[in-house]
Design a protein around this motif. Structure first.
Motif, PDB file in Angstrom:
ATOM      1  N   THR A 165       0.826  -1.201   0.000  1.00  8.17           N
ATOM      2  CA  THR A 165       0.000   0.000   0.000  1.00  8.17           C
ATOM      3  C   THR A 165       0.862   1.253   0.000  1.00  8.17           C
ATOM      4  N   VAL A 166       1.909   1.244   0.798  1.00  9.58           N
ATOM      5  CA  VAL A 166       2.834   2.383   0.841  1.00  9.58           C
ATOM      6  C   VAL A 166       3.439   2.628  -0.536  1.00  9.58           C
ATOM      7  N   GLU A 167       3.862   1.556  -1.184  1.00 14.79           N
ATOM      8  CA  GLU A 167       4.468   1.685  -2.512  1.00 14.79           C
ATOM      9  C   GLU A 167       3.482   2.275  -3.512  1.00 14.79           C
ATOM     10  N   LYS A 168       2.225   1.832  -3.463  1.00 17.05           N
ATOM     11  CA  LYS A 168       1.209   2.350  -4.386  1.00 17.05           C
ATOM     12  C   LYS A 168       0.949   3.837  -4.134  1.00 17.05           C
ATOM     13  N   LEU A 169       0.864   4.238  -2.888  1.00 14.03           N
ATOM     14  CA  LEU A 169       0.646   5.650  -2.571  1.00 14.03           C
ATOM     15  C   LEU A 169       1.813   6.513  -3.038  1.00 14.03           C
ATOM     16  N   LEU A 170       3.028   6.024  -2.848  1.00 11.81           N
ATOM     17  CA  LEU A 170       4.207   6.769  -3.294  1.00 11.81           C
ATOM     18  C   LEU A 170       4.250   6.863  -4.817  1.00 11.81           C
ATOM     19  N   GLU A 171       3.754   5.836  -5.480  1.00 11.43           N
ATOM     20  CA  GLU A 171       3.683   5.845  -6.940  1.00 11.43           C
ATOM     21  C   GLU A 171       2.817   6.991  -7.434  1.00 11.43           C
ATOM     22  N   PHE A 172       1.833   7.377  -6.619  1.00  9.67           N
ATOM     23  CA  PHE A 172       0.950   8.488  -6.969  1.00  9.67           C
ATOM     24  C   PHE A 172       1.320   9.758  -6.196  1.00  9.67           C
ATOM     25  N   ASN A 173       2.608   9.856  -5.877  1.00  7.70           N
ATOM     26  CA  ASN A 173       3.190  11.095  -5.335  1.00  7.70           C
ATOM     27  C   ASN A 173       2.694  11.491  -3.959  1.00  7.70           C
ATOM     28  N   ALA A 174       2.359  10.523  -3.129  1.00  6.13           N
ATOM     29  CA  ALA A 174       2.062  10.843  -1.730  1.00  6.13           C
ATOM     30  C   ALA A 174       3.306  11.453  -1.100  1.00  6.13           C
ATOM     31  N   ASP A 175       3.101  12.418  -0.228  1.00  5.93           N
ATOM     32  CA  ASP A 175       4.208  13.145   0.398  1.00  5.93           C
ATOM     33  C   ASP A 175       4.910  12.263   1.429  1.00  5.93           C
ATOM     34  N   ILE A 176       6.140  11.853   1.114  1.00  4.88           N
ATOM     35  CA  ILE A 176       6.880  10.954   1.999  1.00  4.88           C
ATOM     36  C   ILE A 176       7.382  11.668   3.252  1.00  4.88           C
ATOM     37  N   GLU A 177       7.325  12.993   3.253  1.00  2.10           N
ATOM     38  CA  GLU A 177       7.765  13.771   4.412  1.00  2.10           C
ATOM     39  C   GLU A 177       6.596  14.452   5.134  1.00  2.10           C
ATOM     40  N   ALA A 178       5.374  14.059   4.833  1.00  3.61           N
ATOM     41  CA  ALA A 178       4.205  14.647   5.509  1.00  3.61           C
ATOM     42  C   ALA A 178       4.282  14.379   7.011  1.00  3.61           C
ATOM     43  N   LYS A 179       3.805  15.334   7.799  1.00  6.20           N
ATOM     44  CA  LYS A 179       3.900  15.214   9.248  1.00  6.20           C
ATOM     45  C   LYS A 179       2.520  15.156   9.904  1.00  6.20           C
ATOM     46  N   THR A 180       2.425  14.339  10.937  1.00  4.49           N
ATOM     47  CA  THR A 180       1.197  14.259  11.722  1.00  4.49           C
ATOM     48  C   THR A 180       1.100  15.488  12.626  1.00  4.49           C
ATOM     49  N   GLU A 181       0.041  15.556  13.416  1.00  5.07           N
ATOM     50  CA  GLU A 181      -0.104  16.690  14.329  1.00  5.07           C
ATOM     51  C   GLU A 181       1.006  16.718  15.378  1.00  5.07           C
ATOM     52  N   TYR A 182       1.685  15.578  15.583  1.00  5.57           N
ATOM     53  CA  TYR A 182       2.813  15.524  16.511  1.00  5.57           C
ATOM     54  C   TYR A 182       4.150  15.654  15.803  1.00  5.57           C
ATOM     55  N   GLY A 183       4.100  15.972  14.507  1.00  8.24           N
ATOM     56  CA  GLY A 183       5.324  16.226  13.763  1.00  8.24           C
ATOM     57  C   GLY A 183       6.058  14.998  13.274  1.00  8.24           C
ATOM     58  N   LEU A 184       5.383  13.864  13.194  1.00  4.88           N
ATOM     59  CA  LEU A 184       6.036  12.628  12.768  1.00  4.88           C
ATOM     60  C   LEU A 184       5.858  12.383  11.276  1.00  4.88           C
ATOM     61  N   THR A 185       6.968  12.122  10.605  1.00  4.16           N
ATOM     62  CA  THR A 185       6.917  11.714   9.207  1.00  4.16           C
ATOM     63  C   THR A 185       6.624  10.218   9.142  1.00  4.16           C
ATOM     64  N   PRO A 186       6.289   9.696   7.969  1.00  8.16           N
ATOM     65  CA  PRO A 186       6.085   8.250   7.856  1.00  8.16           C
ATOM     66  C   PRO A 186       7.297   7.438   8.329  1.00  8.16           C
ATOM     67  N   LEU A 187       8.506   7.890   8.002  1.00 10.31           N
ATOM     68  CA  LEU A 187       9.708   7.179   8.447  1.00 10.31           C
ATOM     69  C   LEU A 187       9.824   7.191   9.962  1.00 10.31           C
ATOM     70  N   GLN A 188       9.619   8.339  10.562  1.00 12.72           N
ATOM     71  CA  GLN A 188       9.680   8.429  12.024  1.00 12.72           C
ATOM     72  C   GLN A 188       8.606   7.562  12.670  1.00 12.72           C
ATOM     73  N   LEU A 189       7.448   7.508  12.039  1.00 11.36           N
ATOM     74  CA  LEU A 189       6.362   6.678  12.553  1.00 11.36           C
ATOM     75  C   LEU A 189       6.752   5.198  12.502  1.00 11.36           C
ATOM     76  N   ALA A 190       7.397   4.793  11.430  1.00  6.20           N
ATOM     77  CA  ALA A 190       7.850   3.401  11.302  1.00  6.20           C
ATOM     78  C   ALA A 190       8.859   3.054  12.387  1.00  6.20           C
ATOM     79  N   ILE A 191       9.769   3.979  12.669  1.00  4.51           N
ATOM     80  CA  ILE A 191      10.764   3.751  13.722  1.00  4.51           C
ATOM     81  C   ILE A 191      10.079   3.642  15.082  1.00  4.51           C
ATOM     82  N   CYS A 192       9.121   4.529  15.326  1.00 10.58           N
ATOM     83  CA  CYS A 192       8.393   4.486  16.599  1.00 10.58           C
ATOM     84  C   CYS A 192       7.644   3.166  16.772  1.00 10.58           C
ATOM     85  N   GLU A 193       7.225   2.568  15.660  1.00 11.39           N
ATOM     86  CA  GLU A 193       6.506   1.296  15.694  1.00 11.39           C
ATOM     87  C   GLU A 193       7.464   0.104  15.661  1.00 11.39           C
ATOM     88  N   ASN A 194       8.759   0.398  15.661  1.00 15.88           N
ATOM     89  CA  ASN A 194       9.788  -0.657  15.576  1.00 15.88           C
ATOM     90  C   ASN A 194       9.643  -1.508  14.316  1.00 15.88           C
TER      91      ASN A 194
END
Length: 216
Positions: A165-194
């Motif tokens: 799903t992540v790959e498909k969204l990125l294929e359609f230019n989803a913002d890979i650096e978008a931040k949540t209300e707590y300032g977390l990017t998708p990468l940071q979120l993945a790290i937080c989830e181990n």
């Protein structure tokens, strides 16, 4: 089924011209989006039970009833329940790709938000429903929209650990650096989830690896 509503006998049944994406869900079979999926009625998601008859038909994948209701002129295609959820939300939540394409063929609103700020695309991402995601993105759903917690569909896909799903969204230019209300990017979120496999995948797709340092 339809016994609880009355139809006008003279209701027009004029066929609408098919749009280019009407049978897109079948094309998804060829590209692997829907491989090995069998059509079956699914139980309602907890907290996502339909109330109106239009939403019930969408949530159970009842194409015949849904189209009859739409053509009866008694219901608006974007009719919402008390939580501002449309039939498209329910179809995406319950993974009925054929219903999604039907609703889009009748010009339903593709990016409408419910009372949690979830668009149909976000709801599909929350439930790992890749087939619905493919159709929505092809037709122009906005992958940049956020729910009221600041999560995009990409954030939800990361939380689900769904690389496809992540790959498909990125294929359609989803913002890979978008931040949540707590300032977390998708990468940071993945790290937080181990979820280091997801983190590695996002990094390979261009996510800013240095942003991980901000978590320390």
């Amino acid at each position: 089924m339809l016994e609880d509503i009355e139809y006008i006998a003279e209701t027009s049944k004029t066929q609408k011209p098919a749009r280019w994406y009407t049978r897109l869900w079948r094309a998804c079979l060829c590209c692997g989006c829907l491989c090995n999926q069998k059509k079956k009625l699914q139980p309602c998601l907890t907290g996502y039970e339909p109330v109106g008859i239009l939403q019930r038909a969408a949530s159970t994948g009842d194409l015949y009833t849904l189209e009859q209701l739409i053509n009866s002129n008694h219901f608006h295609i974007d009719e919402c329940d008390r939580k501002n959820r449309t039939s498209l939300h329910y179809a995406c939540a319950h993974n009925h790709v054929d219903v999604v394409t039907l609703l889009l063929d009748y010009d339903c609103s593709i990016d409408i938000q419910d009372d949690e700020g979830c668009t149909p695309l976000i709801k599909a991402a929350q439930e790992d429903n890749l087939g619905c995601i493919c159709v929505l993105l092809w037709v122009g759903a906005d992958p940049h929209l956020k729910d009221f917690s600041g999560h995009t569909a990409l954030h939800h896909a990361v939380l689900r650990g769904n690389i496809a799903t992540v790959e498909k969204l990125l294929e359609f230019n989803a913002d890979i650096e978008a931040k949540t209300e707590y300032g977390l990017t998708p990468l940071q979120l993945a790290i937080c989830e181990n979820d280091y496999q997801m983190a590695e995948f996002l990094t390979s797709k261009g996510a800013n690896a240095h942003s991980v340092d901000d978590l320390n």
